[in-house]
Design an enzyme around this catalytic site. Structure first.
Site, PDB file in Angstrom:
ATOM      1  N   GLY A  16       0.845  -1.266  -0.067  1.00 42.77           N
ATOM      2  CA  GLY A  16       0.233  -0.009   0.011  1.00 42.77           C
ATOM      3  C   GLY A  16       0.829   1.426  -0.148  1.00 42.77           C
ATOM      4  O   GLY A  16       2.003   1.305  -0.469  1.00 42.77           O
ATOM      5  N   CYS A  17       0.344   2.344   0.329  1.00 44.30           N
ATOM      6  CA  CYS A  17       0.810   3.491   0.291  1.00 44.30           C
ATOM      7  C   CYS A  17       1.918   4.031   1.105  1.00 44.30           C
ATOM      8  O   CYS A  17       2.531   4.983   0.686  1.00 44.30           O
ATOM      9  CB  CYS A  17      -0.396   4.854   0.535  1.00 44.30           C
ATOM     10  SG  CYS A  17      -1.673   4.813  -0.690  1.00 44.30           S
ATOM     11  N   PHE A  18       2.180   3.312   2.202  1.00 45.25           N
ATOM     12  CA  PHE A  18       3.576   3.541   2.774  1.00 45.25           C
ATOM     13  C   PHE A  18       4.775   3.060   2.249  1.00 45.25           C
ATOM     14  O   PHE A  18       5.810   3.335   2.683  1.00 45.25           O
ATOM     15  CB  PHE A  18       3.492   3.059   4.317  1.00 45.25           C
ATOM     16  CG  PHE A  18       3.192   1.534   4.400  1.00 45.25           C
ATOM     17  CD1 PHE A  18       4.356   0.600   4.319  1.00 45.25           C
ATOM     18  CD2 PHE A  18       2.108   1.204   4.727  1.00 45.25           C
ATOM     19  CE1 PHE A  18       4.441  -0.670   4.678  1.00 45.25           C
ATOM     20  CE2 PHE A  18       1.975  -0.550   4.900  1.00 45.25           C
ATOM     21  CZ  PHE A  18       3.156  -1.341   4.811  1.00 45.25           C
TER      22      PHE A  18
END
Length: 391
Positions: A163-165
């Site tokens: 995901g986005c991290f």
């Protein structure tokens, strides 16, 4: 007789991991955010849902995004109507696209990074590949190795569905690989295509609509190594420290689930509030060893999850508007490209630093911070050290 201790010392690099090149790529299909609601509701045959369309229009208007790039064109979606419904079985069609397109887009970004680096690709010792979609065996790392013609002995690491991290995660991993393997040159690639998450609107799941308003496609690649070769390699940023944490009371804040219908996206809690409430703790832990407490003295690279996150972080920390300018600019020009975003922002910061005549690659400042936010709620914090800017 050589001791294990001597072997270990010989294996380790002397200096910090350093970013030596950056490359980015997007699909050719560019989507204008102002007209996207009309297109989205037409292609998903949902034009009768007028109230929902008005809500989506407001989401897009408030997103601070001007345009995004998407692999999915109108032609592709017309050929795959199941992807345009809200919850129709469509994983096979989605997978068939992304297992091919994710390595392909990654190759485009990697080729640019390798060209800027200026060294033969045979000198790449490690490959870290990250994508939120397209799980396959052998993976996108293997496919990219073949597409680029890397050595078969390149040491590969494949990260799926972080995901986005994960733009922060790949830097943390590349740092450890470069510093613990003398002479290592790590190719890092983040390639993201939203074909797994695209779906039609639902009155009862507005969090899915938020994703449809924010996410875009893009790939970014960097070369990381310690002890750059003088006059041959050009350092851009040094990776000084890297940390990861799970925020308290954030279970279920952001979820993604791979199902027959594709990758479903769920936004369940006050994500901007959770991040802004906890961000100073991460900053204090990262910068205490450097005796830095003035957050405006840093250059900033923050994952642009959405405008509300940036607004609340800015307000909570008392940041000057220019601190998140590069972050906001990438959000505006590309949307949220998940893990690839922070690498796009790094590229923007170093280019603007040279164009504006700054003395360092970090907007004229010595120290910087890179943040990744994503499912968990997970936060990655990377401390960056700039170098002298060269034209």
């Amino acid at each position: 007789m050589v001791t294990v201790d001597e072997v270990r010392k010989a294996q380790r690099a002397e200096g910090p991991a350093t970013i030596l090149a950056i490359g980015t790529a997007t699909p050719p299909n560019c989507v204008d955010q102002s007209t996207y609601p009309d297109y989205y509701f037409r292609i998903t045959k949902s034009e009768h849902k007028t109230e929902l369309k008005e809500k989506f229009q407001r989401m897009c208007d408030k997103s601070m995004i001007k345009k995004r790039y998407m692999y999915l064109t109108e032609e592709i979606l017309k050929e795959n109507p199941s992807m345009c419904e809200y919850m129709a079985p469509s994983l096979d069609a989605r997978q068939d696209m992304v297992v091919v397109e994710i390595p392909k887009l990654g190759k485009e970004a990697a080729t640019k990074a390798i060209k800027e680096w200026g060294q033969p690709k045979s000198k790449i010792t490690h490959l870290v590949f990250c994508t939120t979609s397209g799980v396959d065996m052998p993976g996108a790392d293997y496919q990219l190795t073949k597409l680029l013609g890397l050595r078969p002995s390149v040491k590969r690491l494949m990260m799926y569905q972080q995901g986005c991290f994960a733009g922060g995660t790949v830097l943390r991993l590349a740092k450890d690989l470069a510093e613990n393997n003398k002479g290592a040159r790590v190719l890092v690639v983040c390639s993201e295509i939203t074909a797994v998450t695209f779906r039609g609107p639902s009155d009862t799941h507005l969090d899915s609509l938020v994703g449809q308003a924010l996410f875009g496609d893009g790939a970014a690649a960097i070369i990381v190594g310690s002890d750059p070769l003088p006059d041959i390699e050009r350092p851009l940023f040094e990776l000084v420290s890297a940390a990861q944490t799970i925020l308290p009371d954030s279970d279920g804040a952001i979820d993604g689930h791979l199902r027959e219908v594709g990758l479903t996206f769920h936004l369940l809690k006050d994500v901007p509030g959770l991040i802004s409430k906890n961000i100073e703790k991460s900053l204090n832990e990262a910068f205490k060893p450097l005796d830095i407490t003035d957050w405006n003295s840093l250059f900033w690279i923050a994952h642009p999850g959405g405008p509300a996150i940036l607004d609340q972080v800015e307000a909570k920390l008392g940041l000057k508007p220019e601190k998140l300018e590069a972050t906001r600019n990438i959000l505006s020009e590309y949307g949220n490209m998940s893990s690839a975003c922070v690498l796009f922002i790094l590229d923007e910061v170093r280019r603007k630093s040279v164009a504006n005549g700054h003395k360092t690659t970090g907007e004229g400042l010595e120290w910087g911070v890179l943040f990744g936010f994503g499912p968990g709620l997970t936060v990655e914090t990377v401390v960056l050290h700039s170098v002298a800017a060269s034209t």
